[in-house]
Design a protein around this motif. Structure first.
Motif, PDB file in Angstrom:
ATOM      1  N   GLN E 232      -2.079   5.046   8.316  1.00  0.00           N
ATOM      2  CA  GLN E 232      -1.355   4.052   7.527  1.00  0.00           C
ATOM      3  C   GLN E 232      -0.288   3.406   8.404  1.00  0.00           C
ATOM      4  OE1 GLN E 232      -2.169   3.360   4.040  1.00  0.00           O
ATOM      5  NE2 GLN E 232      -3.869   4.246   5.165  1.00  0.00           N
ATOM      6  N   THR E 290      -0.727  -1.548   3.846  1.00  0.00           N
ATOM      7  CA  THR E 290      -1.783  -1.252   4.810  1.00  0.00           C
ATOM      8  C   THR E 290      -3.096  -1.873   4.362  1.00  0.00           C
ATOM      9  OG1 THR E 290      -0.668   0.867   5.020  1.00  0.00           O
ATOM     10  CG2 THR E 290      -2.760   0.610   6.167  1.00  0.00           C
ATOM     11  N   ALA E 291      -3.406  -1.694   3.098  1.00  0.00           N
ATOM     12  CA  ALA E 291      -4.675  -2.220   2.585  1.00  0.00           C
ATOM     13  C   ALA E 291      -4.791  -3.707   2.903  1.00  0.00           C
ATOM     14  CB  ALA E 291      -4.738  -1.986   1.074  1.00  0.00           C
ATOM     15  N   ALA E 294      -4.656  -4.470   6.938  1.00  0.00           N
ATOM     16  CA  ALA E 294      -5.892  -4.141   7.643  1.00  0.00           C
ATOM     17  C   ALA E 294      -6.994  -5.098   7.243  1.00  0.00           C
ATOM     18  CB  ALA E 294      -6.302  -2.713   7.314  1.00  0.00           C
ATOM     19  N   ALA E 295      -7.017  -5.429   5.943  1.00  0.00           N
ATOM     20  CA  ALA E 295      -8.068  -6.343   5.474  1.00  0.00           C
ATOM     21  C   ALA E 295      -7.978  -7.667   6.210  1.00  0.00           C
ATOM     22  CB  ALA E 295      -7.914  -6.547   3.976  1.00  0.00           C
ATOM     23  N   TYR E 310     -11.305  -1.180  10.413  1.00  0.00           N
ATOM     24  CA  TYR E 310     -10.205  -1.773   9.650  1.00  0.00           C
ATOM     25  C   TYR E 310     -10.470  -1.685   8.160  1.00  0.00           C
ATOM     26  CZ  TYR E 310      -7.700  -3.343  13.709  1.00  0.00           C
ATOM     27  OH  TYR E 310      -6.959  -3.358  14.871  1.00  0.00           O
ATOM     28  N   SER E 311     -11.718  -1.795   7.792  1.00  0.00           N
ATOM     29  CA  SER E 311     -11.988  -1.651   6.356  1.00  0.00           C
ATOM     30  C   SER E 311     -11.632  -0.236   5.916  1.00  0.00           C
ATOM     31  CB  SER E 311     -13.456  -1.949   6.076  1.00  0.00           C
ATOM     32  OG  SER E 311     -14.197  -0.759   6.068  1.00  0.00           O
ATOM     33  N   SER E 314      -8.042  -0.067   5.415  1.00  0.00           N
ATOM     34  CA  SER E 314      -7.680  -0.762   4.188  1.00  0.00           C
ATOM     35  C   SER E 314      -8.036   0.080   2.963  1.00  0.00           C
ATOM     36  CB  SER E 314      -8.419  -2.106   4.175  1.00  0.00           C
ATOM     37  OG  SER E 314      -8.692  -2.461   2.869  1.00  0.00           O
ATOM     38  N   GLN E 315      -9.217   0.678   2.983  1.00  0.00           N
ATOM     39  CA  GLN E 315      -9.618   1.518   1.854  1.00  0.00           C
ATOM     40  C   GLN E 315      -8.656   2.692   1.690  1.00  0.00           C
ATOM     41  OE1 GLN E 315     -12.046   0.769  -0.301  1.00  0.00           O
ATOM     42  NE2 GLN E 315     -12.088  -1.134   0.884  1.00  0.00           N
ATOM     43  N   SER E 419      -6.663  -7.689  -1.875  1.00  0.00           N
ATOM     44  CA  SER E 419      -7.223  -6.995  -0.705  1.00  0.00           C
ATOM     45  C   SER E 419      -8.675  -6.620  -0.987  1.00  0.00           C
ATOM     46  CB  SER E 419      -6.402  -5.752  -0.397  1.00  0.00           C
ATOM     47  OG  SER E 419      -6.704  -4.736  -1.337  1.00  0.00           O
ATOM     48  N   THR E 423     -11.841  -7.514   1.223  1.00  0.00           N
ATOM     49  CA  THR E 423     -12.852  -6.526   1.612  1.00  0.00           C
ATOM     50  C   THR E 423     -14.240  -7.104   1.401  1.00  0.00           C
ATOM     51  OG1 THR E 423     -11.338  -4.880   0.764  1.00  0.00           O
ATOM     52  CG2 THR E 423     -13.578  -4.157   1.282  1.00  0.00           C
TER      53      THR E 423
END
Lengths: 458, 166, 111, 488, 632
Positions: E232, E290-291, E294-295, E310-311, E314-315, E419, E423
């Motif tokens: 994170q 973060t989600a 990163a997305a 990165y997904s 994000s997840q 986000s 995704t």
């Protein structure tokens, strides 16, 4: 008394030996026999058998401490003769006379170790000094030797003058020459006595080569023939300290508070100057001269402290210091080159010499398991027991640390540097054996100093 | 002012003067002669103090024997004034000042002490006479007397060792 | 005579001796100055001896107090004589080698 | 004093001593090597036996006091309690490992080398065992002298200066220690050097203040903690590796041990007064050393500085004075010794083949010597206290104790955990991973006996790391005793 | 059965030992077999355990093996804890782990035997550590696993140790983790100080009576640990680089299991988080940030694995959001589903890379649909699942989290949804660029493109099925009453928290509306992405402006480098060159120099002139006189 008379007689004997058998090697053996005789006689007196019954009128008193010190001095002399006797004869044509002079010195030594009257102190000191002036100059063609002799003589007699002035003032103040009769401290100290004490301390400090009256020491020790340097630097110095201690303990003990500061200053100065100056020397001989000053600083602690610990310590110190230094000088004489580099590769060419000198050096540096450690230990304890001027102890310790520097330079040269040619002249196996024995004694005293000290309580 | 006092001051003056001359005269021979003068003055003091024996011995031993010895040596080396060029002033002054201050300090320390009122008996007291001294010497001081022979022996041997040609 | 006079005189002579030792370069002169110092001491000793005698004699006419000091002077003379013989011998030896008695020539040994 | 050999402490000292003295006379290289190895193994065996007699009813076997210097109230007193036991264990285990690992190297005049090594072992044992201040001081020096000769005789090119610095520095320190000892001795009720009377001595806070530093400086120099460490990297770099192992593995523990044995109990007030200073110093030292280690290019210096960092933590935990950190410390003293000796062995093996220690010149060794690589990774990770390795147990407890003392200290000290990871992994990366180069091209896999030794260390690491209970059993009672003394 | 729990981690350990020690002896086939079999064994055991746990009225079992650290005031046993949570994770780890082992056996077939064995050894070791992590009955054992998995990920990322960059990535991963671990450790120490123990069983009951401030501190420190392990902000940067490792590793460690350790840990200590005042908000915010962050980065990545990485980040962020808002079940639920479809996606990517001969840049792919039918299909399922299109698993878990978020505050919900849309966008971008359009690779690549062997496709299929159906263990009660089996199953674990939280249900209407809206939006985005990248052409001109920033991941690595690494390096150099040499050393050497200097000075006193010697003597005499007489 045995020692005094016998040594004087032996001196005379040696003179005649010189006439009888010129300078043959056998002279050495006569001298050795003489010392053995001396040791026996002294031991008998120590055990309570005195050959002569002379009424000394209280001018001398033979305490177990003094006699024990004579023991130390004589034994050291024996070892010295055994190790370096032949070198003594190589200094000049008249070896027998040198031995004679040394016996006279021993006579003086046994006087100052037992004097009770300032007169005897004066005469004793003179009997010690005059032969030394000669011995210092005994290498007649050598200018350094001349210089050493003359310097020693001039400064020596100057200090004699100071001492006499001191004695005079003391007499003026107290009306007697007897240490016992002075009963100082009973009355308030008068300026006469005060100045007298100062002058006595100065002149004794001079003889003991304590700073700032030490200047003759390096030059004289350096200039004199090495054998005699060894003698002067060990037995004589120790004797002077015994006299020093005796004078101030029996004479001015009650006034300790009035001169302790001065003693402390002299001690500190001696320690610092001796050790620090030794660091930069290039010649081992001269380094040893300075180290003898440094060691004198430690012995001064006994005078400063003036307690039983100090007395025992001084005895032990004399033994440890004499043994180590005599051994070291004996090795030094065998060296071709007196500089530090002259010792390079000794370990490879002469392992025994290297090993023993290492032990001696460790002892001088005060490393545990050698006599040097306990002698320093006793001195420090003595100084700390007085409970004042703690800074003096710190100075002592710091200086001890510094001393490691120059002692270990020699060890480094011997073991960790190398030389192509052997750095020594040929040495016999007897010599080596003797060195080993001496080193053994050093270590023995380092493990059990009681062997020597317990004799004091007899 | 009694005759003694006159003598005392005269001798004192003489002693100090000739002592100074010993130090400051350029020619060694003169120094020796001045020193002899000092000895005479001191002997005079001895006589005032009625220490006749010492007075005589002083003259015989010092003025007579020792100084003659000195004189011989100096003649032997025929040292004359030129042999000692003037040394550097600095050390000269330093020496003088040091010596002077030494004197001052001692005198300052001693000038008014318990000895202030004390008198040294002059013209009286016969301990200085040879008979009494002899008695004391050979009764109480026989030991140092004997031992000083060792001193002489060693001095003799020394002189021989040094002096002998080899 | 007040003892102080003697003290001052002796100290003065002594100090003159010291000054001589410090200022002269001729070994022999230096040595002579040392002798001067010794004589000062002698004088003082004798003076003291008479002082103590004066104190003692009032109680005990037959006393020999003070004699020891005069004997000490005697011993000092003895020793001085011995010293002189040795000292002059040394000086002569040196003169043989360097043909000088200047103590400043003696500085091979230093540092 | 050379009395009966009927008890373990004495034997643990005499055995190496005799072994050492004997080996001076064995001039044949092979036989002196095997002799010294044998002697050290005998010592280990003897110690192993002693482990069966740790209980109270065999106390007589573990404690002894010979008459030595009655005139000054000193006796040759030895005691094998938990504290000394764990360190004797370390000493006994280390020497066989060291001898075996460096078996292949040949020294000039090997008899002297091995003799001195064994004398050092004797000295170390003595330091850990003696409970008489004077005897302690004797051994303290006795351990130092042979080390000095070892370094300056068989070390690298700058060996003489390095060894000399090391010697004078530590010797000066120990002189102050001597003064301190004497002072306390004069204060003891019965004028004796025995530990007991030292513990009984009553000192004012003021005296404790300066005595504390007299003692502590000597110990701190030995450990060494910042800023007294300057002798260490040079000494380690210049010494022959076998000696480096002794210095870093065992000798540095002398300081810590002495602090525990002699310092804290004697000067409780001073300890309370200065604990923050010392702990602060130690922590600064940890971070300092870790940072410096980041930029070292010489394997030996790297390990040296990492050792300083770890010692810093130990020193700090001595002064937190709680049971947890104390026990952690005692265990860690053993573990750190083992780990760092392992590291040195690896360094030694690398240097033996490549002849260099420059990290930047090495690389890719993992391809040539996977076994060595694996061993190194394990030991290095143990060195940075990864869980399930021995060091984790100790450091975890020490950190916990430090946290108890002050969370902020713990947090600050914790940063070194990160830094240690960085420099250790850098080292692994640059030395073992990556591609081969001219130097490492000809690198060969290590020999069987070397592999076995390393394997033994690795096994030890994991065993202690997973099941440290045996070590705790050794030190539990003693540590509780110390803390108990301190609390009261 | 629970008595035999220790067997579960034991099997992988044995596998590790055999493969590790005998890596030169065992042939490839055997190595692979041992590796997979050991994990299979523990999977079976886990199933048995699960069977036991799922019966109602099962009480927490603690299995104490031996006492690890035992000192006065602290007893840390080496003990395992069996309850619903751990048993669930056991299933995920061993199940997914087994599939990936099988997959690897084929994927890594090019490796030399000893490295092949080494690979499986590492993999088994990882499984072992992971199992320790979830089985541990106290924080120390958990920490052991915690660092253990970190180590394994280090080893596996740097598996191809000849490559310097890979090593660097491995190092980065380890160090980042260590930073987190420090936080974890400090939390543990704090707990020791606070509760005098580290066992869950001891701590959790006491939590109620603990000062909120303390709880906040502890939980935040623990969360620091979580950010490290679960990538994170601010410690996420290691995960994308971790793609340096073999693809199956990425699937197992960096998607399915290890990175979820943080979620597990927080779920495990849920009660502390529930009671700590500030922390949940922090967790939610960080997770959400973060989600989103990163997305955004994932949108512009062209490395197939980087996108997935990165997904993942994000997840994970989404999961933390769930934890933050108290939807623990949802978070764990998403962990499970995510494990399936993300593993699926990674393995699919692996299969593609395998087919394309280690080509990872999706701009050089395209049109693989016809070449790799199975891979394509399964990958598509994965995309749909992760995009959250009903009835695939992703939908349910994600929906539950988002609903939880909405219940907490709509803002969180909408950002989270946004986000989610991103995704969907980048996933289908990825899908389109990889499988649709025409082939953009080189000629000989085109020749060699082929479907992977069964050993690889079978796991894909299995995972695909799971990705489809897994959602139905947690059907929200809007659709069917009490259909949420998972919630009921995990209820005992979260009982305390739910009691504290209280109910804030959302009206069904709102829920329907939100769901509908979201799904609709996702579909729109999906179609847009497919259209946009359906037939992608390689273009030379570099991205500009914002796109550039995204392509360069917001320059975070560069910033870290400039702000932390470089200054630290510089500082160390300063210490080494200046402080060490001049100050520390200088003082000591200076002392020596000073003594030498003064020695040289003292020697001048020894002028060799008798005159000066005596002069000094006289002066000293005078001085002493003065001291003596006038001194006092």
């Amino acid at each position: 008394m045995n020692a005094i008379i016998l040594s004087a007689v032996l001196g005379v004997v040696m003179m005649y030996t010189g006439i009888a058998m010129k300078n043959r090697p056998s002279v050495k053996y006569v001298a050795i026999a003489g010392v053995l005789l001396l040791i026996v006689a002294n031991w008998l007196e120590f055990a309570g058998v005195s050959f002569f019954s002379i009424d000394v009128k209280g001018m001398l008193s033979f305490t177990s401490f003094g006699l024990l010190f004579n023991m130390v001095a004589f034994v050291s002399t024996l070892i010295y003769f055994l190790l370096s006797g032949s070198d003594v004869q190589q200094v000049g044509k008249n070896g027998a006379d040198y031995f004679a002079l040394m016996f006279f010195v021993l006579c003086g030594v046994s006087i100052v170790s037992s004097f009770q009257s300032l007169l005897m102190l004066f005469i004793g000191i003179e009997i010690i000094s005059i032969p030394l002036y000669i011995l210092a100059g005994s290498d007649k063609r050598n200018l350094k030797s001349n210089e050493a002799s003359l310097k020693y003589f001039l400064m020596g007699s100057f200090s004699t003058g100071l001492m006499l002035m001191g004695i005079t003032l003391l007499y003026g103040g107290t009306g007697t020459f007897y240490l016992s009769g002075m009963n100082l401290g009973g009355v308030v100290m008068t300026p006469l006595v005060g100045l007298g004490i100062v002058l006595m301390m100065i002149s004794m400090a001079f003889k003991a080569s304590a700073a700032p009256f030490h200047f003759w020491t390096p030059d004289v020790y350096d200039g004199s023939p090495t054998v005699f340097t060894s003698f002067m630097a060990t037995i004589v110095k120790a004797a002077v300290f015994i006299a020093f201690l005796r004078l101030f303990e029996n004479g001015f003990g009650k006034l300790q508070s009035t001169w302790q500061l001065m003693a402390a200053m002299i001690t500190a100065l001696t320690l610092i100057i001796g050790n620090v100056t030794a660091v930069f020397q290039q010649s081992v001989k001269r380094m040893l001269a300075y180290s003898s000053i440094a060691q004198a600083g430690f012995m001064m602690l006994a005078v400063f402290a003036l307690n039983t610990m100090g007395k025992q310590g001084l005895l032990l110190y004399s033994a440890a210091y004499c043994l180590a230094t005599i051994g070291l000088f004996a090795v030094l004489i065998k060296m071709k080159d007196y500089t530090f580099d002259g010792f390079n590769g000794l370990a490879r060419h002469q392992p025994v010499l290297a090993l023993t000198s290492t032990i001696f050096l460790l002892s001088l540096a005060g490393i545990p398991l050698t006599a040097g450690f306990f002698s320093k230990y006793y001195m420090l304890v003595a100084a700390m027991k007085t409970g004042q001027m703690f800074w003096l102890v710190i100075v002592g310790v710091v200086c001890a640390a510094i001393s490691v520097y120059y002692y270990f330079r020699v060890i480094q040269s011997m073991y960790f540097k190398d030389a192509a040619v052997t750095p020594t002249v040929a040495v016999g196996s007897g010599f080596k054996a003797l060195l080993l024995i001496t080193a053994g004694m050093v270590i023995l005293l380092g493990i059990k100093p009681g062997l020597l000290l317990n004799l004091m309580s007899i | 002012m009694s005759i003694t006092e006159v003598l005392f001051w005269f001798l004192t003056a003489l002693a100090l003067l000739s002592a100074l001359m010993v130090v400051f005269s350029r020619n060694p021979v003169h120094s020796v002669l001045w020193l002899i003068a000092v000895f005479f003055a001191i002997s005079g003091h001895y006589i005032i103090l009625n220490a006749q024996f010492l007075a005589i011995v002083n003259l015989i031993v010092y003025a007579g024997a020792i100084m003659v010895l000195f004189l011989f040596v100096i003649m032997l080396m025929n040292l004359n004034a030129e042999t000692e060029p003037q040394k550097n002033r600095w050390l000269w002054w330093a020496g003088t000042i040091a010596g002077g201050s030494l004197m001052l300090v001692i005198i300052a320390a001693l000038k008014d002490t318990e000895t202030k009122t004390q008198m040294a008996l002059v013209k009286g007291g016969d301990i200085g006479l040879i008979q009494n001294l002899g008695m004391v010497l050979f009764k109480d001081y026989v030991l140092p007397f004997e031992i000083s022979s060792v001193l002489f022996l060693s001095a003799m041997v020394g002189a021989v060792v040094i002096g002998k040609k080899d | 005579m007040p003892i102080n006079y003697y003290i001052f005189l002796a100290v003065a002579l002594f100090s003159i001796g010291v000054i001589g030792v410090l200022t002269r370069r001729n070994a022999i002169i230096v040595f002579m100055c040392i002798e001067l110092m010794l004589n000062a001491v002698n004088l003082l000793l004798v003076a003291f001896s008479k002082m103590h005698y004066a104190n003692a004699v009032t109680f005990n006419p037959g006393t020999t107090t003070g004699a020891e000091a005069q004997l000490f002077v005697f011993f000092i003379m003895v020793v001085a004589a011995a010293e002189v013989s040795v000292g002059l011998a040394i000086i002569v030896m040196m003169y043989r080698n360097i043909h000088s008695v200047d103590i400043n020539f003696l500085n091979r040994l230093k540092h | 004093m050379f009395a009966a050999f009927d008890n373990f402490p004495a034997l643990l000292i005499w055995l190496p001593l005799i072994g050492g003295l004997l080996s001076f006379f064995i001039t044949n290289e092979r036989s002196v090597k095997s002799w010294s190895l044998l002697s050290s193994i005998l010592t280990l065996a003897l110690f192993a036996v002693s482990l069966f007699y740790t209980d109270q009813k065999h106390y007589a076997l573990n404690s002894v006091s010979y008459v030595w210097l009655p005139e000054i109230g000193s006796s040759f007193a030895l005691l094998l309690d938990g504290m000394s036991r764990i360190l004797c264990l370390l000493t006994a285990v280390s020497f066989p490992l060291i001898f075996a690992a460096t078996y292949s190297t040949s020294y000039k005049s090997p008899n002297a080398f091995y003799g001195l090594m064994l004398l050092t072992q004797c000295g170390l044992m003595g330091v850990f065992l003696s409970v008489d201040a004077l005897a302690f001081y004797f051994f303290w020096e006795l351990a130092l002298i042979p080390a000095y000769f070892l370094v300056s005789q068989w070390g690298g090119e700058k060996r003489i200066q390095a060894a000399f610095k090391f010697f004078i520095y530590t010797f000066a320190g120990s002189l102050f220690l001597l003064i301190g000892i004497i002072y306390v001795y004069l204060k003891t009720p019965d004028q004796s050097f025995s530990l007991v009377s030292f513990y009984q001595v009553q000192l004012t806070a003021g005296e404790q203040g300066w005595l504390f530093w007299m003692f502590f400086v000597a110990f701190a120099i030995k450990m060494p903690i910042f800023p007294f460490h300057t002798w260490q990297p040079d000494a380690y770099e210049q010494s022959p590796t076998a000696v480096t192992m002794v210095l870093s593995g065992i000798m540095v523990k002398m300081g810590l041990f002495a602090t525990l044995r002699w310092l804290i109990v004697m000067f409780p007030d001073a300890v309370r007064q200065f604990d923050n200073v010392v702990i602060g110093l130690s922590i600064v030292g940890m971070l300092y050393a870790s940072c410096v280690a980041l930029v070292q290019d010489d394997l030996k210096r790297l390990v040296a500085y990492s050792s300083i960092a770890h010692i810093g933590l130990m020193a700090a935990s001595v002064f937190t004075l709680n049971l947890m950190s104390l026990q952690g410390l005692l265990v860690q003293m053993f573990n750190h010794g083992i780990n760092i000796i392992g590291l040195w062995i690896v360094v030694f093996l690398i240097e033996k083949q490549t002849g260099i220690r420059k990290i930047s010149h090495l690389g890719g060794l993992a391809q040539k010597a996977p076994a060595l690589a694996i061993m190194l990774v394990v030991i290095a990770l143990a060195n940075i206290a990864l869980p399930l390795t021995n060091a984790f147990v100790g450091e975890f407890m020490m950190f916990a104790g430090l946290y108890k003392f002050s969370p902020w200290y713990a947090a600050a000290a914790g940063l070194s955990i990160i830094l240690s990871a960085v420099y250790t992994l850098n080292m692994i990366k640059n030395v073992f991973y990556g591609n081969l180069n001219a130097v490492t091209q000809g690198f060969k896999e290590i020999l069987l006996h070397e592999r076995i030794i390393l394997a033994m260390i690795v096994v030890l690491i994991f065993f202690v790391g997973v099941y440290p209970e045996p070590l705790f059993n050794i030190i539990r009672s003693t540590s509780e005793m110390i803390i108990g003394k301190f609390i009261k | 059965m629970t008595k035999l729990t220790y067997l579960i981690p034991l099997f992988p350990l044995i596998g590790f030992l055999i493969n590790g020690l005998g890596r030169r002896m065992v042939p490839k086939s055997v190595a692979g077999l041992i590796g997979s079999a050991s994990v299979l064994a523990s999977f079976i055991l886990s199933v048995l355990v699960f069977m036991e746990v799922r019966v109602d009225g099962f009480t927490v079992q603690e299995v104490k093996l031996f006492s690890f650290i035992k000192t006065a005031g602290l007893d840390i046993p080496f003990a395992f804890q069996i309850d619903q949570l751990s048993s669930l994770f056991l299933l995920i780890i061993t199940g997914v782990g087994f599939l990936i082992h099988v997959y690897s056996a084929a994927y890594m077939h090019e490796e030399e035997p000893q490295h092949y064995a080494r690979y499986f050894a590492y993999l088994n070791l990882f499984v072992f550590s992971m199992l320790l992590l979830v089985l541990g009955a106290n924080y120390v054992i958990m920490f052991i696993g915690w660092e253990g998995v970190g180590l394994c990920s280090y080893l596996l990322i740097g598996y191809w140790f000849k490559n310097g960059d890979y090593n660097h990535a491995a190092k980065k991963a380890f160090v980042m983790n260590r930073i987190g671990d420090l936080g974890f450790l400090l939390a543990v120490f704090w707990m020791i100080g606070q509760f005098g123990s580290t066992s869950f069983g001891v701590i959790f009951p006491k939590v109620g009576a603990t000062a909120p401030a303390v709880l906040t501190g502890i939980t935040l420190l623990l969360f620091v640990g979580a950010t490290g392990k679960s990538a994170q902000i601010p410690l996420y940067t290691w995960l994308p680089d971790a793609m340096a490792g073999p693809t199956p590793v990425s699937a197992l460690i960096h998607a399915a299991t290890m990175v979820t350790a943080g979620i597990y840990m927080i779920a495990r200590s849920n009660i502390m988080y529930t009671l700590a005042p500030v922390t949940p908000t922090v967790v939610a915010v960080i997770g959400l940030a973060t989600a989103l962050f990163a997305a955004t980065i994932a949108i512009k990545q062209n490395d197939i694995k980087k996108v997935l990485a990165y997904s993942t980040v994000s997840q994970l962020g989404l999961m933390f959001l769930g934890l933050g808002v108290g939807a623990y079940t949802g978070a764990v639920f998403h962990v499970m589903t995510h494990a399936f479809f993300k593993a699926l996606l990674f393995l699919g990517a692996g299969s593609v890379i395998h087919a394309m001969h280690h080509e990872q840049d999706i701009r050089n792919m395209g049109g693989l649909k016809k070449h790799l039918p199975i891979t394509h299909l399964t990958f598509l399922i994965g995309c749909i699942a992760i995009a959250g299109i009903p009835p695939f698993s992703g939908f349910f878990s994600k929906d539950e989290i988002l609903m939880g978020a909405f219940a907490h505050s709509p803002v969180l919900y909408f950002i989270g949804t946004f986000s989610a849309l991103l995704t969907a966008f980048y996933m289908f971008r990825l899908y389109a660029m990889t499988f649709l359009g025409q082939f953009r690779g080189t000629q000989e690549q085109q020749h060699h493109v082929h479907e992977s062997p069964a050993a690889m496709t079978v796991p894909l299929i299995v995972l695909a099925l799971l990705a489809i159906v897994a959602g139905f263990v947690g059907v929200p009660e809007v659709f069917a009453k009490d259909a949420h089996w998972l919630e009921k199953f995990l209820a005992p674990v979260f009982a305390a928290s739910t009691a504290k939280q209280g109910e804030h249900a959302i009206s069904h209407s709102t829920e329907y509306a939100l769901m509908g809206g979201t799904v609709l939006a996702i579909l729109v985005v999906m179609i847009y992405a497919l259209k946009k990248f359906g037939n992608f052409r390689k273009t030379a001109e570099p991205a500009t402006g914002f796109a550039r920033v995204l392509e360069n991941k917001w320059y975070v690595d560069e910033i870290y480098d400039a702000v932390i690494s470089r200054p630290l390096k510089g500082f160390s150099v300063f210490l080494n060159n200046v402080m060490e040499r001049s100050v520390i050393d200088g003082v000591v050497n200076g002392t020596g120099k000073f003594i030498q200097y003064s020695s040289r000075q003292f020697r001048w006193l020894q002028s060799g002139q008798v005159g000066s010697y005596i002069l000094i003597m006289v002066v000293a005499t005078v001085v002493f006189f003065i001291i003596q007489i006038f001194g006092k």
